[in-house]
Design an enzyme around this catalytic site. Structure first.
Site, PDB file in Angstrom:
ATOM      1  N   HIS A   1      -8.141 -10.188   7.771  1.00 30.48           N
ATOM      2  CA  HIS A   1      -7.253 -10.543   6.660  1.00 30.48           C
ATOM      3  C   HIS A   1      -8.063 -10.852   5.396  1.00 30.48           C
ATOM      4  O   HIS A   1      -7.694 -11.706   4.606  1.00 30.48           O
ATOM      5  CB  HIS A   1      -6.335 -11.715   7.043  1.00 30.48           C
ATOM      6  CG  HIS A   1      -5.281 -11.292   8.025  1.00 30.48           C
ATOM      7  ND1 HIS A   1      -4.127 -10.635   7.651  1.00 30.48           N
ATOM      8  CD2 HIS A   1      -5.217 -11.420   9.363  1.00 30.48           C
ATOM      9  CE1 HIS A   1      -3.407 -10.383   8.736  1.00 30.48           C
ATOM     10  NE2 HIS A   1      -4.041 -10.833   9.794  1.00 30.48           N
TER      11      HIS A   1
ATOM     12  N   SER B   1      -1.346  -1.686  20.078  1.00 35.74           N
ATOM     13  CA  SER B   1      -2.383  -2.630  20.499  1.00 35.74           C
ATOM     14  C   SER B   1      -3.125  -3.256  19.328  1.00 35.74           C
ATOM     15  O   SER B   1      -3.927  -4.157  19.516  1.00 35.74           O
ATOM     16  CB  SER B   1      -3.401  -1.892  21.363  1.00 35.74           C
ATOM     17  OG  SER B   1      -3.988  -0.859  20.595  1.00 35.74           O
ATOM     18  N   GLY B   2      -2.895  -2.761  18.130  1.00 33.83           N
ATOM     19  CA  GLY B   2      -3.654  -3.285  16.998  1.00 33.83           C
ATOM     20  C   GLY B   2      -5.017  -2.611  16.877  1.00 33.83           C
ATOM     21  O   GLY B   2      -5.893  -3.115  16.196  1.00 33.83           O
TER      22      GLY B   2
ATOM     23  N   SER C   1      -5.176   0.318  15.632  1.00 32.71           N
ATOM     24  CA  SER C   1      -4.916   1.244  14.523  1.00 32.71           C
ATOM     25  C   SER C   1      -4.528   2.649  14.918  1.00 32.71           C
ATOM     26  O   SER C   1      -5.065   3.636  14.409  1.00 32.71           O
ATOM     27  CB  SER C   1      -6.134   1.327  13.603  1.00 32.71           C
ATOM     28  OG  SER C   1      -6.183   0.201  12.832  1.00 32.71           O
TER      29      SER C   1
ATOM     30  N   GLU D   1       0.646   4.861   3.735  1.00 32.56           N
ATOM     31  CA  GLU D   1       1.194   3.745   4.522  1.00 32.56           C
ATOM     32  C   GLU D   1       1.876   2.722   3.602  1.00 32.56           C
ATOM     33  O   GLU D   1       2.953   2.225   3.895  1.00 32.56           O
ATOM     34  CB  GLU D   1       0.083   3.083   5.344  1.00 32.56           C
ATOM     35  CG  GLU D   1       0.620   2.006   6.250  1.00 32.56           C
ATOM     36  CD  GLU D   1      -0.013   1.955   7.637  1.00 32.56           C
ATOM     37  OE1 GLU D   1      -0.762   2.866   8.009  1.00 32.56           O
ATOM     38  OE2 GLU D   1       0.277   0.984   8.342  1.00 32.56           O
TER      39      GLU D   1
ATOM     40  N   ASP E   1      -8.516  -0.236   7.950  1.00 27.51           N
ATOM     41  CA  ASP E   1      -8.288   0.633   9.109  1.00 27.51           C
ATOM     42  C   ASP E   1      -8.616   2.088   8.785  1.00 27.51           C
ATOM     43  O   ASP E   1      -9.369   2.752   9.503  1.00 27.51           O
ATOM     44  CB  ASP E   1      -6.824   0.544   9.571  1.00 27.51           C
ATOM     45  CG  ASP E   1      -6.431  -0.876   9.897  1.00 27.51           C
ATOM     46  OD1 ASP E   1      -7.328  -1.726  10.000  1.00 27.51           O
ATOM     47  OD2 ASP E   1      -5.219  -1.146  10.034  1.00 27.51           O
TER      48      ASP E   1
ATOM     49  N   TYR F   1       2.967  -9.964   8.258  1.00 26.66           N
ATOM     50  CA  TYR F   1       1.799  -9.481   7.511  1.00 26.66           C
ATOM     51  C   TYR F   1       2.015  -9.571   5.989  1.00 26.66           C
ATOM     52  O   TYR F   1       1.207 -10.149   5.264  1.00 26.66           O
ATOM     53  CB  TYR F   1       1.512  -8.037   7.926  1.00 26.66           C
ATOM     54  CG  TYR F   1       0.271  -7.463   7.316  1.00 26.66           C
ATOM     55  CD1 TYR F   1      -0.966  -7.625   7.916  1.00 26.66           C
ATOM     56  CD2 TYR F   1       0.321  -6.746   6.122  1.00 26.66           C
ATOM     57  CE1 TYR F   1      -2.115  -7.079   7.357  1.00 26.66           C
ATOM     58  CE2 TYR F   1      -0.821  -6.207   5.564  1.00 26.66           C
ATOM     59  CZ  TYR F   1      -2.024  -6.374   6.192  1.00 26.66           C
ATOM     60  OH  TYR F   1      -3.153  -5.833   5.620  1.00 26.66           O
TER      61      TYR F   1
HETATM   62  C1  GLA Z   1      -4.127  -4.671   9.671  1.00 23.80           C
HETATM   63  C2  GLA Z   1      -4.195  -3.985   8.303  1.00 23.80           C
HETATM   64  C3  GLA Z   1      -5.608  -4.100   7.722  1.00 23.80           C
HETATM   65  C4  GLA Z   1      -6.108  -5.542   7.743  1.00 23.80           C
HETATM   66  C5  GLA Z   1      -5.891  -6.177   9.117  1.00 23.80           C
HETATM   67  C6  GLA Z   1      -6.215  -7.644   9.126  1.00 23.80           C
HETATM   68  O1  GLA Z   1      -4.918  -3.989  10.594  1.00 23.80           O
HETATM   69  O2  GLA Z   1      -3.831  -2.641   8.401  1.00 23.80           O
HETATM   70  O3  GLA Z   1      -5.618  -3.575   6.414  1.00 23.80           O
HETATM   71  O4  GLA Z   1      -5.496  -6.291   6.738  1.00 23.80           O
HETATM   72  O5  GLA Z   1      -4.562  -6.010   9.566  1.00 23.80           O
HETATM   73  O6  GLA Z   1      -7.568  -7.865   8.921  1.00 23.80           O
END
Ligand code: GLA
Length: 387
Positions: A34, A125-126, A128, A162, A174, A224
């Site tokens: 973040h 899952s985060g 990306s 996005e 990402d 977010y």
């Molecule tokens: C997501 C967003 C990124 C970043 C992270 C947190 O993955 O896509 O741009 O802000 O959260 O670090």
């Protein structure tokens, strides 16, 4: 994987020539969370897991998409004359957003495409998966139509799509880490000006283990955008007294000197995280350069505490994974990774402790949360390629 996707492609769309196969990775962020929309530093790396895609030009302007991950959805059709976000278009809004963003930049796509995707990033899952789809789509367009775009441009186009097509206000981390990935290296990126440096990751007898909470998170419906706004408000307040462009311009001391200007306690905590996390990331990369993995791990742990207490984006599932990991002998560092609110954690674990780690964290998680977590020992891979 290539054979599997080619077989499905010919089965669905026929075996006429011109089919090409591509890959773009997923990513994991080692530290610097973040911070990317606060003008700070991030330290992510591309993975060897990612999104495979096969594509072939068509003679008309039709677009056909198929995902082997959602085969119950069948073929989803659209057209280059209808590049608009639509709820019923589901996941195809990501590749369509990229096509739209190319056209916005004056790169007109001359003909339609048949496309198949097959990803091995755990969904939601985060790690990306959406940015991976965006980058592979950009790479397909660049390769099939010879557009003059660099990989860095592909990252910016992905983020632009996005933000503006899919309505998620994400930062650049990402897409950048995926488009610019380098085998065995993490990317130390300054999001204020996109200057970056590759850092060789030498783990000397340790591995990167990803623990997936299986608590699904969608960036769009998460908090977010709210966090982002809280930081922007805090920044505006500080700017009344101090000339800075982003929270990333402040170090801890400078922040402590101005923090009382921010009356709202929540905003103050959010800004504190942004400032401290950025400085932590800079220190972590220095530690890594000196082969001080112990300090790197300690900073990872501190990052998690800050995301838990000040940024409040962890939640019971991620905290259970991380706090259990901290107790396992042989764990060098562990923290949540990505946006938070579910998704994954990243841990650096000594080779000999990996099996024990998976067993102990897995058992405690299941007992406490009620369902199982998944574990992946991952390797750092390169950026997008044609296979
Ligand atoms: C997501 C967003 C990124 C970043 C992270 C947190 O993955 O896509 O741009 O802000 O959260 O670090």
């Amino acid at each position: 994987m290539k054979e599997k996707i080619l077989k499905k492609f010919t089965e669905l769309y026929g075996d006429e020539p011109g089919i090409r196969v591509f890959f773009a990775p997923g990513r994991v962020n080692l530290i610097g969370e973040h911070t990317d929309y606060n003008g700070g530093h991030v330290f992510p790396c591309a993975l060897t897991i990612g999104t495979y895609a096969a594509a072939r030009k068509r003679a008309d302007r039709k677009l056909r998409f198929y995902s082997m991950n959602f085969d119950r959805l069948d073929i989803i059709e659209s057209s280059l004359d209808d590049l608009k976000p639509k709820k019923e278009a589901g996941w195809t809004n990501y590749p369509k957003g990229v096509m739209w963003a190319f056209e916005e930049r004056g790169m007109k796509i001359p003909c339609g495409l048949d496309i198949i995707l097959n990803g091995n990033i755990p969904n939601g899952s985060g790690l990306s998966s959406s940015a991976s789809i965006e980058v592979v789509m950009g790479f397909i367009l660049k390769s099939l139509f010879d557009f003059d775009v660099s990989n860095e441009d592909l990252a910016l186009i992905g983020q632009y799509s996005e933000n503006n097509f899919n309505g998620v206000n994400c930062g650049i981390m990402d897409q950048f880490s995926i488009a610019m990935g380098k085998k065995n290296h993490a990317i130390f990126l300054d999001t204020a000006d996109l200057s970056y440096e590759y850092a060789l990751i030498k783990l000397n007898g340790a591995k990167i283990v990803i623990s997936c909470s299986n608590k699904k998170r969608g960036l769009g419906n998460s908090k977010y955008n709210e966090r982002r706004e809280e930081c922007e408000n805090a920044l505006r307040t500080i700017q009344k007294e101090k000339k800075i462009d982003t929270l990333g311009d402040l170090d801890e001391e400078q922040f402590e000197a101005v923090k009382s200007l921010i009356e709202d306690e929540t905003q103050r905590k959010r800004a504190k995280h942004a400032v401290y996390e950025n400085q932590r990331t800079i220190r972590a990369v220095e530690a890594l350069k000196k082969d001080d993995l112990t300090l790197f791990g300690k900073l990872m742990n501190e990052s998690h505490v800050s995301l838990r207490d000040d940024y409040e984006v962890t939640g019971m599932e991620l905290d259970t994974l991380v706090e259990t990991a901290w107790k396992v002998d042989g764990v060098i560092g562990s923290r949540m990774t990505g946006a938070g609110f579910g998704g994954c954690t990243v841990s650096i674990v000594k080779d000999e402790a990996v099996d024990r780690f998976i067993k102990e964290v897995g058992e405690t998680y299941k007992k406490k949360v009620g369902y199982a977590a998944d574990f992946y020992v991952v390797s750092i891979g390169g950026g997008p390629v044609e296979l």
